[in-house]
Write a protein that holds these residues in place. Sequence first.
Motif, PDB file in Angstrom:
ATOM      1  N   GLU A 299      81.296  18.336  62.286  1.00  0.00           N
ATOM      2  CA  GLU A 299      80.866  16.942  62.446  1.00  0.00           C
ATOM      3  C   GLU A 299      80.596  16.293  61.090  1.00  0.00           C
ATOM      4  O   GLU A 299      80.902  15.117  60.874  1.00  0.00           O
ATOM      5  CB  GLU A 299      79.619  16.883  63.330  1.00  0.00           C
ATOM      6  CG  GLU A 299      79.910  17.260  64.787  1.00  0.00           C
ATOM      7  CD  GLU A 299      78.644  17.398  65.619  1.00  0.00           C
ATOM      8  OE1 GLU A 299      77.539  17.436  65.026  1.00  0.00           O
ATOM      9  OE2 GLU A 299      78.757  17.494  66.862  1.00  0.00           O
ATOM     10  N   ASP A 300      80.043  17.078  60.160  1.00  0.00           N
ATOM     11  CA  ASP A 300      79.725  16.553  58.833  1.00  0.00           C
ATOM     12  C   ASP A 300      80.999  16.263  58.030  1.00  0.00           C
ATOM     13  O   ASP A 300      81.073  15.273  57.293  1.00  0.00           O
ATOM     14  CB  ASP A 300      78.834  17.549  58.072  1.00  0.00           C
ATOM     15  CG  ASP A 300      78.035  16.887  56.956  1.00  0.00           C
ATOM     16  OD1 ASP A 300      77.802  15.667  57.049  1.00  0.00           O
ATOM     17  OD2 ASP A 300      77.658  17.575  55.995  1.00  0.00           O
ATOM     18  N   ILE A 301      82.007  17.113  58.166  1.00  0.00           N
ATOM     19  CA  ILE A 301      83.288  16.887  57.477  1.00  0.00           C
ATOM     20  C   ILE A 301      83.886  15.551  57.915  1.00  0.00           C
ATOM     21  O   ILE A 301      84.312  14.729  57.088  1.00  0.00           O
ATOM     22  CB  ILE A 301      84.278  18.038  57.783  1.00  0.00           C
ATOM     23  CG1 ILE A 301      83.823  19.330  57.116  1.00  0.00           C
ATOM     24  CG2 ILE A 301      85.692  17.668  57.296  1.00  0.00           C
ATOM     25  CD1 ILE A 301      84.586  20.565  57.573  1.00  0.00           C
ATOM     26  N   ILE A 302      83.919  15.333  59.230  1.00  0.00           N
ATOM     27  CA  ILE A 302      84.493  14.090  59.769  1.00  0.00           C
ATOM     28  C   ILE A 302      83.723  12.881  59.260  1.00  0.00           C
ATOM     29  O   ILE A 302      84.308  11.855  58.888  1.00  0.00           O
ATOM     30  CB  ILE A 302      84.493  14.140  61.312  1.00  0.00           C
ATOM     31  CG1 ILE A 302      85.471  15.219  61.789  1.00  0.00           C
ATOM     32  CG2 ILE A 302      84.850  12.786  61.909  1.00  0.00           C
ATOM     33  CD1 ILE A 302      85.364  15.549  63.262  1.00  0.00           C
ATOM     34  N   LEU A 303      82.391  13.014  59.177  1.00  0.00           N
ATOM     35  CA  LEU A 303      81.546  11.915  58.698  1.00  0.00           C
ATOM     36  C   LEU A 303      81.762  11.655  57.209  1.00  0.00           C
ATOM     37  O   LEU A 303      81.983  10.505  56.794  1.00  0.00           O
ATOM     38  CB  LEU A 303      80.073  12.251  58.971  1.00  0.00           C
ATOM     39  CG  LEU A 303      79.039  11.253  58.453  1.00  0.00           C
ATOM     40  CD1 LEU A 303      79.134   9.934  59.220  1.00  0.00           C
ATOM     41  CD2 LEU A 303      77.624  11.828  58.574  1.00  0.00           C
ATOM     42  N   GLN A 304      81.726  12.711  56.397  1.00  0.00           N
ATOM     43  CA  GLN A 304      81.791  12.549  54.941  1.00  0.00           C
ATOM     44  C   GLN A 304      83.163  12.068  54.473  1.00  0.00           C
ATOM     45  O   GLN A 304      83.265  11.334  53.481  1.00  0.00           O
ATOM     46  CB  GLN A 304      81.444  13.873  54.241  1.00  0.00           C
ATOM     47  CG  GLN A 304      80.034  14.381  54.490  1.00  0.00           C
ATOM     48  CD  GLN A 304      78.951  13.477  53.917  1.00  0.00           C
ATOM     49  OE1 GLN A 304      79.229  12.587  53.123  1.00  0.00           O
ATOM     50  NE2 GLN A 304      77.716  13.688  54.335  1.00  0.00           N
ATOM     51  N   LEU A 305      84.221  12.471  55.161  1.00  0.00           N
ATOM     52  CA  LEU A 305      85.567  12.033  54.776  1.00  0.00           C
ATOM     53  C   LEU A 305      85.967  10.729  55.453  1.00  0.00           C
ATOM     54  O   LEU A 305      87.052  10.195  55.203  1.00  0.00           O
ATOM     55  CB  LEU A 305      86.597  13.119  55.119  1.00  0.00           C
ATOM     56  CG  LEU A 305      86.530  14.406  54.294  1.00  0.00           C
ATOM     57  CD1 LEU A 305      87.545  15.431  54.804  1.00  0.00           C
ATOM     58  CD2 LEU A 305      86.771  14.135  52.815  1.00  0.00           C
ATOM     59  N   GLN A 306      85.057  10.229  56.315  1.00  0.00           N
ATOM     60  CA  GLN A 306      85.298   8.976  57.054  1.00  0.00           C
ATOM     61  C   GLN A 306      86.647   9.014  57.783  1.00  0.00           C
ATOM     62  O   GLN A 306      87.443   8.065  57.710  1.00  0.00           O
ATOM     63  CB  GLN A 306      85.225   7.770  56.103  1.00  0.00           C
ATOM     64  CG  GLN A 306      83.834   7.554  55.518  1.00  0.00           C
ATOM     65  CD  GLN A 306      83.764   6.356  54.575  1.00  0.00           C
ATOM     66  OE1 GLN A 306      84.597   5.459  54.629  1.00  0.00           O
ATOM     67  NE2 GLN A 306      82.758   6.337  53.705  1.00  0.00           N
ATOM     68  N   LEU A 307      86.904  10.132  58.448  1.00  0.00           N
ATOM     69  CA  LEU A 307      88.137  10.260  59.223  1.00  0.00           C
ATOM     70  C   LEU A 307      88.097   9.250  60.367  1.00  0.00           C
ATOM     71  O   LEU A 307      87.108   9.169  61.101  1.00  0.00           O
ATOM     72  CB  LEU A 307      88.294  11.685  59.754  1.00  0.00           C
ATOM     73  CG  LEU A 307      88.362  12.806  58.696  1.00  0.00           C
ATOM     74  CD1 LEU A 307      88.653  14.152  59.364  1.00  0.00           C
ATOM     75  CD2 LEU A 307      89.400  12.507  57.614  1.00  0.00           C
ATOM     76  N   ASP A 308      89.159   8.497  60.509  1.00  0.00           N
ATOM     77  CA  ASP A 308      89.212   7.388  61.462  1.00  0.00           C
ATOM     78  C   ASP A 308      89.686   7.887  62.828  1.00  0.00           C
ATOM     79  O   ASP A 308      90.883   8.129  63.033  1.00  0.00           O
ATOM     80  CB  ASP A 308      90.158   6.313  60.923  1.00  0.00           C
ATOM     81  CG  ASP A 308      90.228   5.091  61.840  1.00  0.00           C
ATOM     82  OD1 ASP A 308      89.314   4.922  62.679  1.00  0.00           O
ATOM     83  OD2 ASP A 308      91.199   4.328  61.713  1.00  0.00           O
ATOM     84  N   ASN A 309      88.714   8.020  63.760  1.00  0.00           N
ATOM     85  CA  ASN A 309      89.034   8.463  65.119  1.00  0.00           C
ATOM     86  C   ASN A 309      90.033   9.619  65.096  1.00  0.00           C
ATOM     87  O   ASN A 309      91.129   9.538  65.664  1.00  0.00           O
ATOM     88  CB  ASN A 309      89.609   7.290  65.922  1.00  0.00           C
ATOM     89  CG  ASN A 309      89.677   7.601  67.408  1.00  0.00           C
ATOM     90  OD1 ASN A 309      88.945   8.450  67.917  1.00  0.00           O
ATOM     91  ND2 ASN A 309      90.585   6.937  68.110  1.00  0.00           N
ATOM     92  N   PRO A 310      89.679  10.714  64.420  1.00  0.00           N
ATOM     93  CA  PRO A 310      90.672  11.760  64.158  1.00  0.00           C
ATOM     94  C   PRO A 310      91.054  12.548  65.401  1.00  0.00           C
ATOM     95  O   PRO A 310      90.256  12.708  66.327  1.00  0.00           O
ATOM     96  CB  PRO A 310      89.950  12.673  63.165  1.00  0.00           C
ATOM     97  CG  PRO A 310      88.505  12.514  63.521  1.00  0.00           C
ATOM     98  CD  PRO A 310      88.346  11.073  63.904  1.00  0.00           C
TER      99      PRO A 310
END
Length: 630
Positions: free
Chosen positions: A181-192
């Motif tokens: 969850e933190d990876i998705i948040l920190q990299l600002q992945l767009d609706n990955p």
Amino acid sequence: MNKALEILEKYWKHSEFRHPQEEIIASVLDGKDTFALMPTGGGKSICFQIPAMTQEGICLVISPLIALMKDQVQNLQHKGIKAIALTGGIPQNEIIDLLDNCQFGNYKFLYLSPERLQNDWILERIKNLPINLIAIDEAHCVSQWGHDFRPAYLKIVQLKEFFPKVPFLALTASATLRVKEDIILQLQLDNPNIYTKSFYRDNIAYMVFETEDKLHLLQQILTKNPEPSIIYVTNRKSCSETVHHLESFGFTATFYHGGLPFKEKESHMKLWMEEKVQVMVATNAFGMGIDKGNVKTIIHLHLPQNLENYYQETGRAGRNGEKAFAVLLNNPSDVFHAESQFLGILPDKAFLNLVFIKLCSYFQIAYGEGIDERFAFNLNQFCSKYNFPTLKTYNALQFLDRQGIITLSQEFSEKVSIQFIIPSKEVIRYMSLHSNDEEIMLTILRTYPGIYDMQTAFNPTLIAKKSNTNEKEVLSLLQKLKEKQVIDLMAKNNDATITFNEVREDERTINRVSKHLESQNKLKTEQLQAVLYYSKENKTCKHKLLMRYFGEAIKEDCGICSYCITKSSKKQNPENVSDKIIALLKIQDFNSRDIQKLTKLPEDDVIFALQNLLENNTISIKSNNLYSLQ
């Protein structure tokens, strides 16, 4: 996907993708941000290499592992695919040429570390490249909850501004739910799109054995399973010592660690890969890019630092689908050693501040100055001057490097290595004839007991301190011994370098980053506790314990781990076993191996009863590993 399959067949000689490679590739080709969690051996690199090859432009691969970057670039080049890596030590003019090649030379892959993105001029050049995909390997490094957090990874997100339509692909082999969850948040992945391959390996039997005589059990395991094996240990000294023990048992073995010269690493690796030796004894430096299908047994002789590393290392067994074993050996003293080795060397805020201030004083940097200044640096001399513990100091410097306060070149192999090339009796004779050299030579022999058997990394600062001399005298003696053909001496001019990236502000500098230090220390403590729990918990399937750690629930016991085998076997009445042990100990003290032989009971039953008797304070264990009645 037809073109992707054609590329797979042409360059990788495979006719189909492994799950979930095809889905990940399709997601990337659709222009979607993608997160992929694939355990070791799952084929992560294919997931960005194939889609990059199907499109015009170049794939930017961000990775913290120089060895892995070099390995992947070399493999691509062997396939006739144009790829380069901007690793450390490349002069600026060469980097300019390499980036020119990327822009005008039809290159397909550019590998670089996240720290390179902190150089504005490199970032400016990258902004002008025809990037078609940004792949972030070892993406757990972006999370403060990841086991190898690197703040430079937080800078990757700025690439979103320059390449808003280019998909991000985040890849990792080990991430808990919180880290994901933190990876998705920190990299600002767009609706990955999120793809996770199960961590469950139904062909690996996870075994945990508690024993005072690890070498005896090691001998039994390797005799029963003569196929290729890897034994992981936690330090370089244990590598050579374990090989020596194995050879005395009649096994063929070699070793691998980060301090070996490149040619020796290559030759040792080749011996094992070509099965001229059965066993590779190694630190966690071994394993990068290793894909040997028939590894039967992975044995951890010491407790690992965390379950993430443990899972990756055990995942090198059984890649051919055949049954394989992941064995962890421990004894009561291992907990103390693990806590000392992994937690005792963690710097706290006060020590970090002290190291930073002394580092500035060491190079005579005044308050408010120092930015962009670069210095040659010898870790041993620095630690000797201020009486700092070496490993703890290195960890402090490494933390400052990861925070971007300094840049520390990773060249900490010893400057000098030596080996005595005459018999020990001749060395004694030499000392009797050269009394002035005796004190230093005795200190060397006491400090490095294996120095007759192999080239041994040598710390002249330490020897000078122990022998009450100075480093110049030690090095002078080494030169003399080399000329008289008493020793083989290898001296390398490979001191590290330190670059200060900001002005000296002492406490203000450290206060700014101390929260990261505290969270990392807390995480490392929690991770070791998880290892201890895994090694001691004897009422749960080992596979279930591992899966639970990685946020994956399985309903059924695996049926093949040490717990499941013990559960399914006919158990002796614990009271009867305890009574037999107590009767033996009334005669004299025994170790567990002798107790098992004399009682003729299964080893698991004996260990279980011994643990109960210890917990109830009926017996105690002495420093020589003998059990005694209280």
